[in-house]
Design a protein around this motif. Structure first.
Motif, PDB file in Angstrom:
ATOM      1  N   ASN A 157      -8.023   9.640  -6.316  1.00  0.00           N
ATOM      2  CA  ASN A 157      -7.939  10.914  -7.041  1.00  0.00           C
ATOM      3  C   ASN A 157      -6.938  11.898  -6.452  1.00  0.00           C
ATOM      4  O   ASN A 157      -6.676  12.944  -7.041  1.00  0.00           O
ATOM      5  N   ASN A 158      -6.399  11.572  -5.270  1.00  0.00           N
ATOM      6  CA  ASN A 158      -5.493  12.516  -4.613  1.00  0.00           C
ATOM      7  C   ASN A 158      -4.071  12.362  -5.170  1.00  0.00           C
ATOM      8  O   ASN A 158      -3.451  11.308  -5.020  1.00  0.00           O
ATOM      9  N   PRO A 159      -3.546  13.408  -5.822  1.00  0.00           N
ATOM     10  CA  PRO A 159      -2.190  13.317  -6.419  1.00  0.00           C
ATOM     11  C   PRO A 159      -1.089  13.132  -5.381  1.00  0.00           C
ATOM     12  O   PRO A 159       0.025  12.734  -5.723  1.00  0.00           O
ATOM     13  N   ALA A 160      -1.370  13.399  -4.082  1.00  0.00           N
ATOM     14  CA  ALA A 160      -0.358  13.241  -3.039  1.00  0.00           C
ATOM     15  C   ALA A 160      -0.032  11.771  -2.819  1.00  0.00           C
ATOM     16  O   ALA A 160       0.998  11.430  -2.246  1.00  0.00           O
ATOM     17  N   PHE A 161      -0.947  10.865  -3.268  1.00  0.00           N
ATOM     18  CA  PHE A 161      -0.684   9.439  -3.108  1.00  0.00           C
ATOM     19  C   PHE A 161       0.105   8.896  -4.288  1.00  0.00           C
ATOM     20  O   PHE A 161      -0.279   9.092  -5.431  1.00  0.00           O
ATOM     21  N   LYS A 162       1.190   8.225  -3.988  1.00  0.00           N
ATOM     22  CA  LYS A 162       1.968   7.567  -5.034  1.00  0.00           C
ATOM     23  C   LYS A 162       1.300   6.239  -5.329  1.00  0.00           C
ATOM     24  O   LYS A 162       0.876   5.530  -4.415  1.00  0.00           O
ATOM     25  N   ARG A 163       1.211   5.890  -6.614  1.00  0.00           N
ATOM     26  CA  ARG A 163       0.548   4.661  -7.010  1.00  0.00           C
ATOM     27  C   ARG A 163       1.637   3.647  -7.347  1.00  0.00           C
ATOM     28  O   ARG A 163       2.425   3.845  -8.264  1.00  0.00           O
ATOM     29  N   VAL A 164       1.681   2.572  -6.558  1.00  0.00           N
ATOM     30  CA  VAL A 164       2.721   1.573  -6.783  1.00  0.00           C
ATOM     31  C   VAL A 164       2.045   0.277  -7.229  1.00  0.00           C
ATOM     32  O   VAL A 164       1.296  -0.331  -6.473  1.00  0.00           O
ATOM     33  N   ILE A 165       2.285  -0.149  -8.479  1.00  0.00           N
ATOM     34  CA  ILE A 165       1.672  -1.365  -9.004  1.00  0.00           C
ATOM     35  C   ILE A 165       2.579  -2.541  -8.716  1.00  0.00           C
ATOM     36  O   ILE A 165       3.785  -2.496  -9.009  1.00  0.00           O
ATOM     37  N   MET A 166       1.976  -3.614  -8.088  1.00  0.00           N
ATOM     38  CA  MET A 166       2.769  -4.804  -7.815  1.00  0.00           C
ATOM     39  C   MET A 166       2.235  -5.913  -8.708  1.00  0.00           C
ATOM     40  O   MET A 166       1.035  -6.160  -8.762  1.00  0.00           O
ATOM     41  N   LYS A 167       3.174  -6.592  -9.436  1.00  0.00           N
ATOM     42  CA  LYS A 167       2.772  -7.655 -10.367  1.00  0.00           C
ATOM     43  C   LYS A 167       2.971  -9.015  -9.721  1.00  0.00           C
ATOM     44  O   LYS A 167       3.756  -9.169  -8.782  1.00  0.00           O
ATOM     45  N   GLY A 168       2.277 -10.012 -10.243  1.00  0.00           N
ATOM     46  CA  GLY A 168       2.355 -11.366  -9.706  1.00  0.00           C
ATOM     47  C   GLY A 168       3.736 -11.979  -9.909  1.00  0.00           C
ATOM     48  O   GLY A 168       4.352 -11.780 -10.960  1.00  0.00           O
ATOM     49  N   THR A 169       4.201 -12.688  -8.928  1.00  0.00           N
ATOM     50  CA  THR A 169       5.456 -13.415  -9.006  1.00  0.00           C
ATOM     51  C   THR A 169       5.154 -14.757  -9.653  1.00  0.00           C
ATOM     52  O   THR A 169       3.975 -15.104  -9.854  1.00  0.00           O
ATOM     53  N   PRO A 170       6.175 -15.568  -9.937  1.00  0.00           N
ATOM     54  CA  PRO A 170       5.920 -16.915 -10.474  1.00  0.00           C
ATOM     55  C   PRO A 170       5.033 -17.768  -9.566  1.00  0.00           C
ATOM     56  O   PRO A 170       4.348 -18.683 -10.035  1.00  0.00           O
ATOM     57  N   HIS A 171       4.980 -17.458  -8.240  1.00  0.00           N
ATOM     58  CA  HIS A 171       4.083 -18.202  -7.329  1.00  0.00           C
ATOM     59  C   HIS A 171       2.627 -17.931  -7.649  1.00  0.00           C
ATOM     60  O   HIS A 171       1.766 -18.789  -7.459  1.00  0.00           O
ATOM     61  N   ALA A 172       2.319 -16.698  -8.098  1.00  0.00           N
ATOM     62  CA  ALA A 172       0.935 -16.318  -8.348  1.00  0.00           C
ATOM     63  C   ALA A 172       0.893 -15.371  -9.527  1.00  0.00           C
ATOM     64  O   ALA A 172       0.723 -14.160  -9.358  1.00  0.00           O
ATOM     65  N   PRO A 173       1.069 -15.905 -10.737  1.00  0.00           N
ATOM     66  CA  PRO A 173       1.200 -15.025 -11.902  1.00  0.00           C
ATOM     67  C   PRO A 173      -0.053 -14.207 -12.212  1.00  0.00           C
ATOM     68  O   PRO A 173       0.023 -13.139 -12.801  1.00  0.00           O
ATOM     69  N   GLU A 174      -1.223 -14.705 -11.817  1.00  0.00           N
ATOM     70  CA  GLU A 174      -2.481 -13.989 -12.095  1.00  0.00           C
ATOM     71  C   GLU A 174      -2.666 -12.789 -11.191  1.00  0.00           C
ATOM     72  O   GLU A 174      -3.345 -11.836 -11.559  1.00  0.00           O
ATOM     73  N   ALA A 175      -2.104 -12.880  -9.968  1.00  0.00           N
ATOM     74  CA  ALA A 175      -2.409 -11.883  -8.940  1.00  0.00           C
ATOM     75  C   ALA A 175      -1.754 -10.553  -9.245  1.00  0.00           C
ATOM     76  O   ALA A 175      -0.736 -10.474  -9.932  1.00  0.00           O
ATOM     77  N   SER A 176      -2.411  -9.486  -8.734  1.00  0.00           N
ATOM     78  CA  SER A 176      -1.777  -8.164  -8.795  1.00  0.00           C
ATOM     79  C   SER A 176      -2.350  -7.330  -7.661  1.00  0.00           C
ATOM     80  O   SER A 176      -3.403  -7.651  -7.120  1.00  0.00           O
ATOM     81  N   ALA A 177      -1.650  -6.260  -7.311  1.00  0.00           N
ATOM     82  CA  ALA A 177      -2.097  -5.381  -6.234  1.00  0.00           C
ATOM     83  C   ALA A 177      -1.511  -4.004  -6.443  1.00  0.00           C
ATOM     84  O   ALA A 177      -0.515  -3.855  -7.161  1.00  0.00           O
ATOM     85  N   THR A 178      -2.209  -2.997  -5.871  1.00  0.00           N
ATOM     86  CA  THR A 178      -1.730  -1.617  -6.017  1.00  0.00           C
ATOM     87  C   THR A 178      -1.677  -0.962  -4.641  1.00  0.00           C
ATOM     88  O   THR A 178      -2.604  -1.078  -3.849  1.00  0.00           O
ATOM     89  N   VAL A 179      -0.536  -0.310  -4.362  1.00  0.00           N
ATOM     90  CA  VAL A 179      -0.388   0.430  -3.103  1.00  0.00           C
ATOM     91  C   VAL A 179      -0.545   1.907  -3.384  1.00  0.00           C
ATOM     92  O   VAL A 179      -0.020   2.409  -4.388  1.00  0.00           O
ATOM     93  N   TYR A 180      -1.307   2.601  -2.581  1.00  0.00           N
ATOM     94  CA  TYR A 180      -1.416   4.072  -2.637  1.00  0.00           C
ATOM     95  C   TYR A 180      -0.738   4.590  -1.392  1.00  0.00           C
ATOM     96  O   TYR A 180      -1.147   4.326  -0.280  1.00  0.00           O
ATOM     97  N   TRP A 181       0.329   5.328  -1.592  1.00  0.00           N
ATOM     98  CA  TRP A 181       1.172   5.706  -0.436  1.00  0.00           C
ATOM     99  C   TRP A 181       1.367   7.200  -0.437  1.00  0.00           C
ATOM    100  O   TRP A 181       1.824   7.786  -1.415  1.00  0.00           O
ATOM    101  N   ASN A 182       1.002   7.827   0.628  1.00  0.00           N
ATOM    102  CA  ASN A 182       1.227   9.272   0.798  1.00  0.00           C
ATOM    103  C   ASN A 182       2.420   9.444   1.706  1.00  0.00           C
ATOM    104  O   ASN A 182       2.345   9.211   2.921  1.00  0.00           O
ATOM    105  N   GLU A 183       3.533   9.801   1.144  1.00  0.00           N
ATOM    106  CA  GLU A 183       4.779   9.867   1.918  1.00  0.00           C
ATOM    107  C   GLU A 183       4.700  10.919   3.010  1.00  0.00           C
ATOM    108  O   GLU A 183       5.232  10.721   4.109  1.00  0.00           O
ATOM    109  N   ALA A 184       3.960  12.037   2.731  1.00  0.00           N
ATOM    110  CA  ALA A 184       3.906  13.135   3.693  1.00  0.00           C
ATOM    111  C   ALA A 184       3.107  12.731   4.930  1.00  0.00           C
ATOM    112  O   ALA A 184       3.523  12.973   6.061  1.00  0.00           O
TER     113      ALA A 184
END
Lengths: 266, 132
Positions: free
Chosen positions: A157-184
C-alpha cells in the motif's frame, strides 16, 4: 523349620499337657502363630485328650458348688478390686494396641492414596506444561507470520514503493514475480507466483540491472512463506530492470543468463 | 482340692487366652498343676501315687464328693487298644498325675521316648475316639 519333624517330636502333646517351661512354651506359641499346620495339629491333640479325659470325668456334688460360692464371696474385696484394676489396664492396653494398628492401617492406606494422587497430578502437570509450551510456540509462529503480513500489506500500500512486474521467460512461461522497490530507502521486496521448486543444490537469485550491469539483490528458495513478500538485499539507485536466474546455492557474482526465469523493466 | 482348683480358675480367668488353646486344655493345665503342686507340698510318697486308677476313684468316692462314678470301663477299653508301653505312658500322664520328666526319671525311660510314645498313643486315640 521342618513342620513334620517338629510335630513328630511330641512337643505339641507336651504343650497341651502344660508340661513345658516358660521359655519352651513361648517358643511353641511363636511357632503356632507362624504355622497353621501346627495349630491344626494342636487342636486335634487337644480334642483327643479332652475326649479321653471326659470319659474319666467325675461329676462333683452340688454341695461343692455352694461351698465354692461361699468361699468366693468371702474373698477380701480389696483383693478382687486390685484384680479388676489389672484387668482394666490389660484391656486398656489391648484397646490401645488395636487402636494403634487400626490407625497404622488407615494411615498406610491414606499415604498410598495420596501418593498415587500426587503421581497422577505430577503427570497431568507435565502434560499441561508441554501443551503450554506448544501453544506458546504456535503463538510465536502466528505472531511472526502476522508481522510479516502486516509488513507486506504496508509495502504493497505504500506509494513510495515502485511495483515492477516480471513476466516468465521462454524457460518458465507460467512463472511471474513482482518487485517492490523503494528507491529512497533502498529496500527491495519480492513476491513470486508459480515458480517451480528447485533441487537442494540450487537457489533463485534476484538481479537488478543498474547502468547496464547486473547487481546481486539476494538469493531465495522460492518455497517458503508463499504469498508473503520476501525481504531482499538493498540495492543502489538507478535500477532499470529486474530479473531472476537459477544459480548454485548461495548465488554467484554474475548471472547465468541461460537460466533466467522471469524479467521485467522498471 | 477340687475347690482350690475352682477358686484358681475364678481368680485367673482373665489370663485365659482363647488364641492359645481350647478352654478345656487351659482348665486341665490349671487343675493338673494345682494337683501336682499340692501333692509335692504334702510330700505324698510315690507308693501312694502309683496305686492306680481304681484306688484313686474309690478314694474320691469315699470322700462323698462325687455323684457319678467314673466310666472307668469305657476308658479302660479304649486304653487297652494301645500297645502296652503306650498305655503305660498315657495312664501315668493323664490319670496318675505324673509329669513327663517324673515318668522318665522314675521308670528310666529317656524323655524323648516318653514324648514320642505319647505322640503315637495320641494318634491312635485320635482314630479310636473319632477326632477329625
Amino acid at each position: 523349620m521342618n513342620v513334620h519333624e517338629y510335630i513328630s517330636s511330641g512337643i505339641l502333646e507336651a504343650y497341651a499337657l502344660g508340661e513345658l517351661a516358660e521359655q519352651e512354651r513361648t517358643a511353641v506359641e511363636k511357632n503356632l502363630a507362624l504355622y497353621p499346620e501346627l495349630r491344626q495339629e494342636l487342636l486335634r491333640i487337644e480334642k483327643t485328650q479332652e475326649k479321653l479325659l471326659r470319659m474319666a470325668a467325675l461329676q462333683p456334688r452340688s454341695a461343692v458348688k455352694d461351698q465354692l460360692f461361699i468361699k468366693i464371696s468371702q474373698q477380701k474385696p480389696e483383693e478382687k478390686e486390685v484384680q479388676l484394676d489389672t484387668v482394666k489396664v490389660t484391656s486398656f492396653w489391648r484397646f490401645a494396641a488395636a487402636a494403634s494398628i487400626t490407625l497404622a492401617l488407615i494411615s498406610s492406606y491414606l499415604a498410598y492414596n495420596y501418593y498415587s494422587k500426587w503421581k497422577d497430578t505430577q503427570h497431568a502437570l507435565t502434560d499441561l506444561t508441554e501443551q503450554n509450551q506448544r501453544i506458546a510456540q504456535d503463538y510465536n509462529q502466528v505472531n511472526e507470520r502476522l508481522g510479516k503480513i502486516e509488513k507486506s500489506v504496508e509495502v504493497i500500500n505504500n506509494p513510495a514503493f515502485k511495483r515492477v512486474i516480471m513476466k516468465g521467460t521462454p524457460h518458465a512461461p507460467e512463472a511471474s514475480a513482482t518487485v517492490y522497490w523503494n528507491e529512497a530507502t533502498k529496500e527491495v521486496y519480492l513476491s513470486i507466483q508459480n515458480m517451480k521448486t528447485l533441487a537442494l543444490a540450487n537457489q533463485y537469485q534476484l538481479w537488478a540491472i543498474i547502468d547496464g550491469k547486473p547487481v546481486d539483490a539476494g538469493v531465495f528458495d522460492g518455497t517458503d512463506e508463499s504469498g508473503l513478500l520476501l525481504h531482499m538485499k538493498e540495492i543502489g539507485s538507478g535500477a532499470a530492470m529486474f530479473a531472476i536466474t537459477i544459480e548454485p546455492r548461495g548465488g554467484k557474482p554474475a548471472p547465468t543468463l541461460e537460466t533466467m526465469q522471469v524479467a521485467g523493466p522498471v | 482340692m477340687l475347690q482350690d482348683v475352682f477358686l484358681k480358675v475364678w481368680d485367673r480367668f482373665e489370663l485365659y487366652d482363647s488364641s492359645k488353646g481350647r478352654l478345656f486344655t487351659w482348665l486341665l493345665n490349671v487343675a493338673r498343676n494345682q494337683a501336682i503342686d499340692k501333692t509335692r507340698s504334702k510330700e505324698i510318697s510315690n507308693e501312694r501315687k502309683t496305686r492306680g486308677i481304681e484306688n484313686l476313684v474309690n478314694k474320691v468316692e469315699r470322700q462323698e464328693y462325687i455323684e457319678q462314678g467314673v466310666d472307668s470301663i469305657g476308658i479302660k477299653e479304649i486304653l487297652h487298644g494301645l500297645p502296652e508301653e503306650q498305655q503305660f505312658i498315657v495312664t501315668h500322664l493323664y490319670l496318675k498325675g505324673y509329669t513327663q520328666s517324673e515318668l522318665a526319671e522314675e521308670f528310666n525311660i529317656p524323655l524323648g521316648t516318653v514324648k514320642t510314645r505319647l505322640r503315637l498313643a495320641m494318634q491312635q486315640l485320635r482314630k479310636t475316639l473319632g477326632v477329625t
